[in-house]
Design an enzyme around this catalytic site. Structure first.
Site, short mmCIF file in Angstrom:
data_model
loop_
_atom_site.label_atom_id
_atom_site.label_comp_id
_atom_site.label_asym_id
_atom_site.label_seq_id
_atom_site.Cartn_x
_atom_site.Cartn_y
_atom_site.Cartn_z
N HIS A 1 -2.10 -10.47 11.77
CA HIS A 1 -1.85 -9.34 11.33
C HIS A 1 -1.71 -8.56 12.61
O HIS A 1 -2.66 -8.56 13.50
CB HIS A 1 -2.91 -8.73 10.52
CG HIS A 1 -2.44 -7.32 10.13
ND1 HIS A 1 -1.25 -6.72 9.70
CD2 HIS A 1 -3.26 -6.24 10.49
CE1 HIS A 1 -1.25 -5.47 9.64
NE2 HIS A 1 -2.32 -5.16 10.09
N CYS B 1 -3.48 -3.53 4.41
CA CYS B 1 -2.48 -4.58 4.85
C CYS B 1 -2.84 -5.69 4.28
O CYS B 1 -2.17 -6.76 4.64
CB CYS B 1 -2.39 -4.73 6.36
SG CYS B 1 -1.75 -3.01 7.06
N GLU C 1 0.72 -1.08 -0.10
CA GLU C 1 -0.10 0.01 -0.03
C GLU C 1 0.85 1.14 0.15
O GLU C 1 0.40 2.14 0.02
CB GLU C 1 -1.00 0.17 1.23
CG GLU C 1 -0.37 0.05 2.41
CD GLU C 1 -1.36 0.38 3.73
OE1 GLU C 1 -1.49 1.52 3.92
OE2 GLU C 1 -1.50 -0.47 4.20
#
Length: 479
Positions: free
Chosen positions: A254, A122, A88
């Site tokens: 994550h 993400c 990103e």
């Protein structure tokens, strides 16, 4: 295609990680920011945060991790048939990072490589990973390896969120007969529209963040993915116990910050508690009876419930998830590579013998939002032990490199963030920060010309392991 005709044991053949050679201590950053003692270290569970100077960008991070993986595994660039990047960190609205990486393939003459960049906060690295797996299991596969690169530089404006930054890249080589195999038929996906974290200002590296909404979206996505995964795992025979938590050796998440991961593991136990028709209030769920009728919607910000389930799940968390938090704790949130940095950390925390046959579940989340839960297992076949050992050897440098990093003061860190802010999208621009601290083998930015074309060099090593005074590998046309 008939499942029986698919390539056998498709998974991760090799993995490589790169993180910046500079960091700031989170306890010192607390003092510098005027935050209460322990807010970043205890409250968020962070110890150190890696960051990049103006010498590194998303292209250089990915160049470094790809070339390091190729060299460590003695792989020919001609053996790669698909290369996809998840990121990103956008520095060009048209030209992909993948096309920049193609200059590494020039001397091999290999230009027949599928894949391109994939972007959604993400989650981009995970989407790229799924695309690569799907390619290998499709009629399009030509028998060569796929490579997936997840990389990002996470920076925030001055304020409460700045301490949750980080940077890094992970490259994964994928193919059949792998030592770390993906489970088929159990992948769960949850997507929804939300403005929890986004980057609408293309002139800035900084995101717009709604902290409370972001946590709510993450937890809700985790709930949804876990329920779907449990259902599929039961049908596929992966879950053979009353609680999925008991059936899996490790859960890797994550990690925006480590404390959220601990809360997320407790959330899995809460979901199992809700799904259990006959909870064991004498042992596992002792003292938790009062939460039996709490709804998922009313539970997310229930501090008492959160605290009690974290306490009840602490022993399991220490065993099944904490070993995956080394890089998250020491480097910070790497965005797309975050969950795969967790995978690397888990590998590092076990011997090759201990890894054999272990089953792991990964939860990937990207704001906006996109999420997934999927699983893998380490081979337990004796004939594959050498490849599993090689997988582990690939990342054996991580702990020593963490120790070799250069510690910077919060003042220096703040100055470098200010420099990045002031020079973002500048052209022409010549980076001013030193390259002395960079690890051997690191690509770095040398120039941005008036047309925004970027040039890089690589810090090389000589046989005795010292860094060369002059870099011999130059990429003059990495545009």
């Amino acid at each position: 295609m008939d499942q029986n005709s698919w390539p056998k044991d498709v998974g991760i053949v090799a993995i490589e990680v790169y993180f910046p050679s500079q960091y700031v201590d989170q306890s010192e950053l607390e003092t510098f920011d005027g935050a209460s003692t322990g807010k970043y270290t205890i409250g968020l569970g962070q110890s150190k945060m890696g960051f990049c100077s103006d010498r590194e960008d998303i292209n250089s991070l990915c160049l470094t991790v790809v070339q390091n993986l190729i060299e460590k595994n003695n792989i020919s660039y001609n053996e790669i048939g698909r290369l996809e990047v998840g990121t990103e960190t956008i520095i060009d609205k048209s030209k992909s990072v993948k096309t920049v990486l193609m200059q590494l393939f020039e001397t091999s003459g290999n230009h027949d490589i599928e894949g391109i960049d994939t972007t959604n906060a993400c989650f981009g690295g995970t989407s790229a990973l799924f695309n690569a797996i799907n390619w290998i299991e499709s009629s399009s596969w030509d028998g060569r390896y796929a490579m997936v690169v997840a990389g990002d530089i996470a920076v925030y404006a001055t304020g409460n969120a700045r301490c949750t930054g980080g940077a890094g890249a992970v490259a994964m080589l994928l193919g059949p007969n792998a030592p770390l195999v993906f489970h088929r038929g159990v992948r769960s996906i949850y997507m929804q529209h939300a403005y929890d974290f986004y980057k609408p200002d293309l002139s800035s590296e900084y995101p717009v963040v709604d902290g409370k909404l972001s946590v709510q979206c993450y937890v809700n996505a985790l709930d949804k993915c876990y329920h779907m995964y449990k259902s599929k795992a039961k049908k596929m025979g992966i879950s053979d116990k009353k609680s999925l938590v008991d059936s899996i050796d490790s859960f890797i998440f994550h990690s925006p910050y480590c404390k959220l991961v601990q809360k997320s593991f407790a959330r899995l136990m809460l979901n199992d508690f809700w799904d259990d028709p006959d909870p064991d209030f004498a042992n596992r769920y002792r003292g938790l009876e009062k939460y039996r009728d709490v709804t998922p919607e009313n539970s997310i910000f229930n501090k008492d419930l959160e605290k009690d389930f974290m306490s009840s799940s602490k022993e399991l968390f220490e065993k099944k998830t904490k070993p995956s938090l080394l890089l998250a704790n020491q480097v910070g949130n790497m965005y797309t590579p975050s969950v795969y940095g967790g995978l690397v950390s888990y590998i590092l925390s076990h011997t090759t013998e201990e890894l054999q046959g272990k089953r792991i579940v990964l939860f990937s989340y990207g704001s906006g939002l996109a999420s997934a839960m999927f699983s893998l297992h380490f081979t337990k076949e004796d004939k594959m032990i050498s490849t599993l050992q090689q997988l582990k050897d690939n990342v054996s440098h991580v702990k020593s490199y963490l120790e070799k990093r250069t510690k910077c003061s919060p003042e220096t860190f703040s100055e470098m963030m200010k420099l990045r802010e002031e020079t973002h999208n500048s052209a022409p621009y010549t980076p001013v920060q030193s390259t002395d601290h960079l690890f051997p083998g690191t690509w770095y930015l040398t120039e941005i010309d008036s047309k925004h074309r970027r040039t890089y060099q690589r810090k090389q090593t000589v046989p005795n392991g010292n860094i060369c005074e002059e870099e011999t590998q130059v990429a003059k046309g990495i545009r």
